[in-house]
Design an enzyme around this catalytic site. Sequence first.
Site, PDB file in Angstrom:
ATOM      1  N   ASP A  98       0.837  -1.208   0.000  1.00 31.49           N
ATOM      2  CA  ASP A  98       0.000   0.000   0.000  1.00 31.49           C
ATOM      3  C   ASP A  98       0.873   1.260   0.000  1.00 31.49           C
ATOM      4  OD1 ASP A  98      -1.885   2.045   0.588  1.00 31.49           O
ATOM      5  OD2 ASP A  98      -3.137   0.647   1.718  1.00 31.49           O
ATOM      6  N   HIS A 100      -0.491   4.506   0.061  1.00 32.35           N
ATOM      7  CA  HIS A 100      -1.203   5.681   0.590  1.00 32.35           C
ATOM      8  C   HIS A 100      -0.561   6.133   1.899  1.00 32.35           C
ATOM      9  CE1 HIS A 100      -4.115   3.722  -2.087  1.00 32.35           C
ATOM     10  NE2 HIS A 100      -4.541   4.953  -2.331  1.00 32.35           N
ATOM     11  N   SER A 151      -5.276  -4.262   2.090  1.00 29.61           N
ATOM     12  CA  SER A 151      -4.419  -3.854   3.217  1.00 29.61           C
ATOM     13  C   SER A 151      -5.010  -4.298   4.548  1.00 29.61           C
ATOM     14  CB  SER A 151      -4.242  -2.335   3.239  1.00 29.61           C
ATOM     15  OG  SER A 151      -3.669  -1.920   2.034  1.00 29.61           O
TER      16      SER A 151
HETATM   17 CO1  B1M Z   1      -5.782   5.415  -4.093  1.00 26.34          CO
HETATM   18  N1  B1M Z   1      -7.356   4.350  -3.671  1.00 26.34           N
HETATM   19  N2  B1M Z   1      -5.089   4.004  -5.210  1.00 26.34           N
HETATM   20  N3  B1M Z   1      -4.362   6.662  -4.505  1.00 26.34           N
HETATM   21  N4  B1M Z   1      -6.797   6.743  -3.231  1.00 26.34           N
HETATM   22  C1  B1M Z   1      -8.293   4.877  -2.682  1.00 26.34           C
HETATM   23  C2  B1M Z   1      -7.948   4.389  -1.280  1.00 26.34           C
HETATM   24  C3  B1M Z   1      -9.679   4.302  -3.218  1.00 26.34           C
HETATM   25  C4  B1M Z   1     -10.743   4.118  -2.130  1.00 26.34           C
HETATM   26  C5  B1M Z   1     -10.184   5.216  -4.341  1.00 26.34           C
HETATM   27  C6  B1M Z   1     -11.457   4.710  -5.010  1.00 26.34           C
HETATM   28  O1  B1M Z   1     -11.410   3.848  -5.832  1.00 26.34           O
HETATM   29  N5  B1M Z   1     -12.588   5.216  -4.649  1.00 26.34           N
HETATM   30  C7  B1M Z   1      -9.224   2.967  -3.873  1.00 26.34           C
HETATM   31  C8  B1M Z   1      -9.207   1.745  -2.922  1.00 26.34           C
HETATM   32  C9  B1M Z   1     -10.181   0.686  -3.359  1.00 26.34           C
HETATM   33  C10 B1M Z   1     -10.183  -0.438  -2.410  1.00 26.34           C
HETATM   34  O2  B1M Z   1      -9.251  -1.164  -2.200  1.00 26.34           O
HETATM   35  N6  B1M Z   1     -11.336  -0.567  -1.803  1.00 26.34           N
HETATM   36  C11 B1M Z   1      -7.831   3.320  -4.343  1.00 26.34           C
HETATM   37  C12 B1M Z   1      -7.130   2.623  -5.370  1.00 26.34           C
HETATM   38  C13 B1M Z   1      -7.906   1.537  -6.080  1.00 26.34           C
HETATM   39  C14 B1M Z   1      -5.794   2.924  -5.717  1.00 26.34           C
HETATM   40  C15 B1M Z   1      -4.906   2.202  -6.745  1.00 26.34           C
HETATM   41  C16 B1M Z   1      -4.996   0.665  -6.760  1.00 26.34           C
HETATM   42  C17 B1M Z   1      -5.229   2.799  -8.130  1.00 26.34           C
HETATM   43  C18 B1M Z   1      -4.483   2.210  -9.291  1.00 26.34           C
HETATM   44  O3  B1M Z   1      -3.278   2.218  -9.343  1.00 26.34           O
HETATM   45  N7  B1M Z   1      -5.239   1.680 -10.196  1.00 26.34           N
HETATM   46  C19 B1M Z   1      -3.504   2.666  -6.321  1.00 26.34           C
HETATM   47  C20 B1M Z   1      -2.945   1.761  -5.217  1.00 26.34           C
HETATM   48  C21 B1M Z   1      -1.484   1.709  -5.185  1.00 26.34           C
HETATM   49  C22 B1M Z   1      -1.005   0.916  -3.990  1.00 26.34           C
HETATM   50  O4  B1M Z   1      -1.234   1.317  -2.861  1.00 26.34           O
HETATM   51  N8  B1M Z   1      -0.382  -0.201  -4.239  1.00 26.34           N
HETATM   52  C23 B1M Z   1      -3.831   4.005  -5.724  1.00 26.34           C
HETATM   53  C24 B1M Z   1      -2.954   5.071  -5.737  1.00 26.34           C
HETATM   54  C25 B1M Z   1      -3.240   6.324  -5.228  1.00 26.34           C
HETATM   55  C26 B1M Z   1      -2.339   7.559  -5.409  1.00 26.34           C
HETATM   56  C27 B1M Z   1      -0.854   7.203  -5.377  1.00 26.34           C
HETATM   57  C28 B1M Z   1      -2.668   8.178  -6.746  1.00 26.34           C
HETATM   58  C29 B1M Z   1      -2.856   8.487  -4.253  1.00 26.34           C
HETATM   59  C30 B1M Z   1      -2.072   8.327  -2.930  1.00 26.34           C
HETATM   60  C31 B1M Z   1      -0.988   9.344  -2.740  1.00 26.34           C
HETATM   61  C32 B1M Z   1      -0.403   9.255  -1.363  1.00 26.34           C
HETATM   62  O5  B1M Z   1      -0.991   8.810  -0.387  1.00 26.34           O
HETATM   63  N9  B1M Z   1       0.841   9.676  -1.294  1.00 26.34           N
HETATM   64  C33 B1M Z   1      -4.267   7.924  -4.009  1.00 26.34           C
HETATM   65  C34 B1M Z   1      -5.285   8.635  -3.310  1.00 26.34           C
HETATM   66  C35 B1M Z   1      -4.976  10.077  -2.948  1.00 26.34           C
HETATM   67  C36 B1M Z   1      -6.527   8.035  -2.951  1.00 26.34           C
HETATM   68  C37 B1M Z   1      -7.771   8.694  -2.318  1.00 26.34           C
HETATM   69  C38 B1M Z   1      -8.470   9.496  -3.407  1.00 26.34           C
HETATM   70  C39 B1M Z   1      -7.541   9.600  -1.111  1.00 26.34           C
HETATM   71  C40 B1M Z   1      -6.734   8.986   0.032  1.00 26.34           C
HETATM   72  C41 B1M Z   1      -6.300  10.056   1.005  1.00 26.34           C
HETATM   73  O6  B1M Z   1      -5.160  10.479   1.011  1.00 26.34           O
HETATM   74  N10 B1M Z   1      -7.235  10.568   1.831  1.00 26.34           N
HETATM   75  C42 B1M Z   1      -8.595   7.426  -1.862  1.00 26.34           C
HETATM   76  C43 B1M Z   1     -10.094   7.638  -1.837  1.00 26.34           C
HETATM   77  C44 B1M Z   1     -10.597   8.031  -0.469  1.00 26.34           C
HETATM   78  O7  B1M Z   1     -10.025   7.675   0.557  1.00 26.34           O
HETATM   79  N11 B1M Z   1     -11.680   8.723  -0.431  1.00 26.34           N
HETATM   80  C45 B1M Z   1      -7.994   6.347  -2.685  1.00 26.34           C
HETATM   81  C46 B1M Z   1      -6.943  11.618   2.793  1.00 26.34           C
HETATM   82  C47 B1M Z   1      -6.365  11.026   4.086  1.00 26.34           C
HETATM   83  C48 B1M Z   1      -6.123  12.121   5.121  1.00 26.34           C
HETATM   84  O8  B1M Z   1      -7.323  10.121   4.594  1.00 26.34           O
HETATM   85  O9  B1M Z   1      -5.711   8.170   4.500  1.00 26.34           O
HETATM   86  O10 B1M Z   1      -8.184   7.813   4.959  1.00 26.34           O
HETATM   87  P1  B1M Z   1      -6.969   8.658   5.081  1.00 26.34           P
HETATM   88  O11 B1M Z   1      -6.649   8.851   6.626  1.00 26.34           O
HETATM   89  C49 B1M Z   1      -7.639   9.183   7.565  1.00 26.34           C
HETATM   90  C50 B1M Z   1      -8.220   7.978   8.295  1.00 26.34           C
HETATM   91  O12 B1M Z   1      -8.374   6.836   7.474  1.00 26.34           O
HETATM   92  C51 B1M Z   1      -7.299   7.790   9.450  1.00 26.34           C
HETATM   93  O13 B1M Z   1      -6.884   9.110   9.778  1.00 26.34           O
HETATM   94  C52 B1M Z   1      -6.962   9.980   8.635  1.00 26.34           C
HETATM   95  C53 B1M Z   1      -7.796  11.208   8.981  1.00 26.34           C
HETATM   96  O14 B1M Z   1      -7.385  11.844  10.136  1.00 26.34           O
HETATM   97  N12 B1M Z   1      -6.106   6.961   9.347  1.00 26.34           N
HETATM   98  C54 B1M Z   1      -5.490   6.523  10.475  1.00 26.34           C
HETATM   99  C55 B1M Z   1      -5.415   6.521   8.299  1.00 26.34           C
HETATM  100  N13 B1M Z   1      -4.368   5.802   8.693  1.00 26.34           N
HETATM  101  C56 B1M Z   1      -4.387   5.779  10.034  1.00 26.34           C
HETATM  102  C57 B1M Z   1      -3.534   5.159  10.943  1.00 26.34           C
HETATM  103  C58 B1M Z   1      -3.823   5.302  12.295  1.00 26.34           C
HETATM  104  C59 B1M Z   1      -4.902   6.051  12.723  1.00 26.34           C
HETATM  105  C60 B1M Z   1      -5.764   6.668  11.836  1.00 26.34           C
HETATM  106  O15 B1M Z   1      -3.058   4.764  13.253  1.00 26.34           O
HETATM  107  C61 B1M Z   1      -1.893   4.073  12.918  1.00 26.34           C
END
Ligand code: B1M
Length: 213
Positions: A98, A100, A151
């Site tokens: 992963d 992200h 993940s």
């Molecule tokens: Co990706 N991605 N992505 N992506 N991406 C998602 C996660 C996805 C839901 C989008 C979608 O399809 N709707 C989807 C996942 C589908 C699934 O498995 N169900 C997805 C996909 C499919 C993919 C790829 C497979 C796409 C592809 O290549 N075809 C690929 C995966 C690559 C890989 O990982 N092997 C991929 C790639 C990418 C980018 C590189 C382009 C980019 C990431 C850049 C980066 O992180 N440096 C990206 C992004 C930006 C997203 C979305 C749009 C946004 C994620 C984000 O940063 N959110 C995402 C859609 C979504 O989530 N709505 C998506 C903002 C961030 C602050 O929130 O990380 O959730 P988040 O963290 C939150 C909480 O979750 C929590 O606290 C935070 C808030 O305070 N939290 C924790 C998180 N970790 C924590 C740990 C903790 C405590 C709390 O304690 C240890």
Amino acid sequence: LTLEERLARYVVEGSKDGLTEDLKLALEKYQPLDIINGPLMRGMEEVGRLFNGNQLIVAEVLQSAEVMKASVSFLEPFMEKSDAAAKGKILLATVKGDVHDIGKNLVEIILSNNGYEVVNLGIKVPPEQLIAACREEKPDAIGLSGLLVKSAQQMVITAQDLRAAGIDVPMMVGGAALTRKFTSNRIAPEYRGIVLYAKDAMDGLDLVNRLQN
Ligand code: B1M
């Protein structure tokens, strides 16, 4: 557009033109974390929806991620910091497979601003690397992040591998694909130590604070 709508739009459009000025304006009204959790997160959710509907390509989502990262670094110096002496050491990682890291890095900022020493191992961290880091760093807790459905499964495997290595420090897990139920039904039974689910970074701080008390 309102200020809040403009902030969300920078993320959706992956554009930084005017971003700093609007973030400064937002700071006159809101706490930095509320700007991140409010309009910027709404923008990211929209990006997720558009991406899911094939209306955005990965390169565009990367640009959105860049805007989010730039905003978080701009806001970071304005966040509240406690001068509490080292409350504990936390190892942070995004699990194997992963990439992200925005959420994880936000957790790092919140924890380090609140008296924790954070060792951030980065992305795609395999269990072996985590085990080696645990032995070297002797953390008080391990934090795992993961956003992909696979993940969540990788966290189960990681918990099993850590247990097999004799590690039982409290573990905190978070990320969009995870739920409290999955954590207690699937991850916790595979681990010897406590396993806690954090819904966001502030929740993560609360949980870690409670562990230390
Ligand atoms: Co990706 N991605 N992505 N992506 N991406 C998602 C996660 C996805 C839901 C989008 C979608 O399809 N709707 C989807 C996942 C589908 C699934 O498995 N169900 C997805 C996909 C499919 C993919 C790829 C497979 C796409 C592809 O290549 N075809 C690929 C995966 C690559 C890989 O990982 N092997 C991929 C790639 C990418 C980018 C590189 C382009 C980019 C990431 C850049 C980066 O992180 N440096 C990206 C992004 C930006 C997203 C979305 C749009 C946004 C994620 C984000 O940063 N959110 C995402 C859609 C979504 O989530 N709505 C998506 C903002 C961030 C602050 O929130 O990380 O959730 P988040 O963290 C939150 C909480 O979750 C929590 O606290 C935070 C808030 O305070 N939290 C924790 C998180 N970790 C924590 C740990 C903790 C405590 C709390 O304690 C240890």
